[in-house]
Write an enzyme that holds these catalytic residues in place. Structure first.
Site, mmCIF file in Angstrom:
data_model
loop_
_atom_site.group_PDB
_atom_site.id
_atom_site.type_symbol
_atom_site.label_atom_id
_atom_site.label_comp_id
_atom_site.label_asym_id
_atom_site.label_seq_id
_atom_site.Cartn_x
_atom_site.Cartn_y
_atom_site.Cartn_z
ATOM 1 N N ASP A 343 83.912 86.722 7.585
ATOM 2 C CA ASP A 343 82.871 87.379 6.806
ATOM 3 C C ASP A 343 81.858 88.040 7.746
ATOM 4 O O ASP A 343 81.443 87.445 8.749
ATOM 5 C CB ASP A 343 82.176 86.328 5.933
ATOM 6 C CG ASP A 343 81.059 86.897 5.102
ATOM 7 O OD1 ASP A 343 81.348 87.707 4.207
ATOM 8 O OD2 ASP A 343 79.889 86.537 5.353
ATOM 9 N N GLU A 379 86.081 91.278 8.358
ATOM 10 C CA GLU A 379 85.300 92.148 7.493
ATOM 11 C C GLU A 379 84.412 92.937 8.459
ATOM 12 O O GLU A 379 83.411 92.403 8.960
ATOM 13 C CB GLU A 379 84.448 91.355 6.504
ATOM 14 C CG GLU A 379 83.661 92.255 5.563
ATOM 15 C CD GLU A 379 82.720 91.485 4.644
ATOM 16 O OE1 GLU A 379 82.533 91.919 3.500
ATOM 17 O OE2 GLU A 379 82.155 90.457 5.082
#
Length: 705
Positions: A343, A379
């Site tokens: 993330d 990401e």
């Protein structure tokens, strides 16, 4: 109690069958007390007097798995210099393998008084915080082995443990919403029949609840609020939170592997649940705040935040890097997971303030013999300056390709002058990855994910409808590149509903015939809706859960998706390992050719026309030019993909005979059956493609003709 010196490695609590070794890093501490918490809540302290290289440690014979514990760290409380030690706070072990309980938002969890933030809060938090748990490291893995799917064979299914399983009527009620449910035959059968090869689980690291959400009757549902990087989230276990969650998680992985499905974890190493200077003191803040967190240079009492959550981990500190690498290795070696999706991974590349693709973190991953061998998905952005880094990660890494998502959405909502960009994304995004020595598999292609509209909502709403979140519409992305097909939200208009169904098929077809690695979001194959809410991070209810009571339309979409995944699986030309380079077959036909609807090859002027919304793509299965696992040449059928994003029908003239004497319809998103019509067209024949539709044609490999 009896206390032996113990060892400074490994960090955390390590049970050896006789007793438990405890080790905690803190460079700033003057004293560290280990607190053992009894079943009655009573606390027993043992001072850790042994210190080696700022690691405080002791061995306690007789301490068994299931024992709850925490630390009280004595040291400076001087926020101006970045120090926030407070022994009144019972702290979680950063290396805890299991965590019991949940925070409740009480004032005692904070190191300041609510009425006066400048006053030190010495209230004891023991009754309101989470507790670390000693775990049993022994587990019978049997013959477990990773499925080992190559990237080009991979189809990823992003899922939430609870959201996927809580409402499934075929699951026993006592396990719905848990790890046990993910490993149940009902869910395994769905995943296998769908054809996915990997499940990417949204955060399962132990996370903390947010007080401001609890006050509004909401909760942190997604879990991007990690506080325990080694511990499976306890609320996702059906068996208990005193270490049972570890065994349940391992059993889930074991069963997924038996079904041939890899396990990828969505991990949040960019920040923690402690927030900024106004957040609670749960672990890292009270242990060694200056070592763990990035702070503003001009004022050490404030946190430098590139995540939008209040803090960012200090990625240049050796013990922060060690924590992350130890966590990754633990989940691979002890929990048997097959990869990670990072993330806001751009934050991990910030040694100082800029994003540095040669940062220490990437160096450590590159040379690590364990972590470097699993699937690594970034990401590739954060919210800081220069944070959008799609295409800029090192060679081992794959990336969520946000440019693919945006371009495909624009193409199917009819945006002008998108053909050139669409062609680049469809063919594997060579502009992003080829110069780095990477391959099409570096592109994780997706149209939807947990963050944003579901696939059904993408074609049903022009605007977000996040009223239930209670933030006045300020949360969630406002520019969604969506189109409601003529009516906002729910409607009885049959023409609108038919178009929405076709648009969903268009997106799925595009995704599964594009080069790269496709990712589906859970429930999109069932037409799942969040009623226009594009940010259900706080909605732990029917709004965010998968609805398994399938309508006829949902059942049809599921079968359509299954057949598309099967088509991709059966045809290597749809999932090449190499970029297109103009390789030719024995007849001199190139591996990839772009055609106008008139049957002529695309030229420079054709790509930039404002009204160009249709294209034909020839994929030459006889010119793949890459070996299979045994070193043999890969030969496949050839495809002609006709895409029309215009609202009006478009006649496509097929290429001349050298490209194929006869073509058979494999997919038609506008036909009543959508798949397998078997209608045949001759070379140079005309195919009528409905407005906003895809037709996929196939002809056999030359060796089979």
């Amino acid at each position: 109690m009896e206390v032996w010196p113990g060892r400074g490695y490994p960090l955390g609590a390590t049970y050896d069958g006789f007793g438990t070794n405890f080790a905690l890093f803190s460079e700033v501490a003057d004293r560290v007390d280990l607190a053992l918490i009894g079943d009655d809540g009573a606390e027993q302290l043992a001072q850790l007097t042994e210190v080696d290289g700022f690691v405080w440690h002791a061995y306690l014979p007789g301490v068994q798995p299931g024992q709850r514990y925490g630390f009280r760290v004595h040291g400076p409380y001087d926020p101006a210099y970045g120090h926030r030690c407070n022994p009144s706070k019972l702290l979680l072990d950063p290396y805890a393998k299991a965590i019991d309980g949940q925070v409740d938002g009480d004032e005692s969890l904070f190191s300041y008084r609510f009425g006066n933030p400048d006053d030190l809060n010495t209230m004891d938090n023991r009754e309101h915080t989470m507790l670390s748990v000693v775990t049993n490291p022994f587990f019978d893995w049997g013959n477990d082995r990773p499925p080992g799917h190559a990237y080009h064979e991979t189809v990823i299914y992003e899922a939430h443990v609870k959201g996927l399983t809580i409402a499934h009527p075929g699951l026993p009620k006592e396990i719905r919403g848990t790890y046990a449910a993910i490993g149940h035959p009902v869910i395994l059968d769905h995943l296998n029949r769908l054809g996915v090869t990997a499940i990417e689980l949204m955060p399962v690291h132990q996370f903390a609840q947010d007080g401001h959400l609890s006050e509004r009757g909401l909760s942190n549902y997604w879990g991007y609020n990690t506080i325990g990087f080694f511990a499976p989230h306890n609320a996702d276990a059906s068996t208990g939170s005193r270490g049972q969650q570890v065994a349940e998680f391992k059993t889930m992985v074991q069963r997924l592997h038996e079904a041939g499905i890899e396990v990828i974890l969505d991990v949040v190493y960019n920040h923690t649940a402690e927030g900024n200077e106004m957040g609670p003191t749960l672990s890292f803040k009270g242990i060694d705040n200056a070592a763990y967190y990035r702070r503003v240079d001009s004022d050490k009492s404030h946190y430098y935040d590139t995540t939008g959550t209040g803090n960012s981990l200090l990625m240049r500190h050796p013990h922060v890097l060690q924590l992350i690498m130890d966590s990754l290795r633990y989940w691979v070696t002890e929990m048997h997971v097959d990869g990670f999706r990072f993330d806001l991974a751009a934050t991990l590349a910030r040694q100082f303030h800029e994003v540095d693709r040669l940062s220490a973190f990437f160096d450590l991953v590159q040379q690590d013999p364990v972590v470097s061998q699993v699937k690594l998905i970034a990401e590739p952005w954060d919210v800081g300056d220069g944070g959008y880094q799609v295409g800029n990660f090192p060679p081992l890494w794959t990336e969520w390709n946000g440019k693919y998502r945006d371009t495909v959405r624009d193409f199917w909502r009819g945006q002008p002058a998108t053909l050139g960009e669409f062609a680049t994304r469809f063919s594997g995004s060579a502009d992003l990855y080829q110069d780095d020595g990477r391959l099409p598999i570096a592109s994780i292609n997706f149209v939807t994910a947990h963050d944003g509209f579901t696939l059904r909502d993408l074609v049903s709403y022009n605007d977000k409808h996040n009223e239930a979140n209670g933030e006045g519409g300020q949360d969630g992305e406002s520019h969604n590149r969506s189109w409601n097909c003529g009516a906002e939200g729910e409607t009885d208009d049959e023409a609108v509903l038919a178009l929405r169904s076709r648009q969903q098929r268009n997106f799925l077809t595009t995704l599964l015939v594009s080069q790269g690695v496709p990712m589906l979001a859970h429930g999109d194959e069932l037409g799942r809706t969040q009623r226009g809410n594009n940010n259900v991070y706080c909605q732990d209810n029917e709004l965010s859960w998968v609805d398994w009571e399938l309508s006829d339309d949902a059942s049809d979409l599921l079968e359509y998706t299954r057949r598309l995944v099967e088509l991709r699986r059966d045809h290597p030309v749809l999932r090449r390992r190499r970029f297109f380079h103009g390789d030719t077959d024995v007849d001199g036909l190139r591996d990839l050719v772009w055609f106008t609807p008139k049957g002529t090859e695309m030229h420079d002027g054709d790509w930039s026309r404002e009204d160009a919304r249709a294209i034909a793509i020839f994929l030459n299965g006889d010119a793949i030019s890459e070996p299979d696992r045994r070193g043999q040449p890969v030969i496949d059928d050839s495809f002609l993909i006709l895409l029309n994003s215009h609202h009006e029908p478009q006649d496509f003239i097929l290429p001349p005979e050298e490209y194929g004497r006869r073509w058979t319809v494999a997919v038609d998103t506008a036909s009543p059956t959508h798949l397998g019509t078997h209608q045949k067209y001759p070379a140079a024949g005309t195919v009528a493609v409905e407005g906003r539709a895809v037709v996929v044609l196939i002809r056999p490999r030359k060796a089979a003709r």
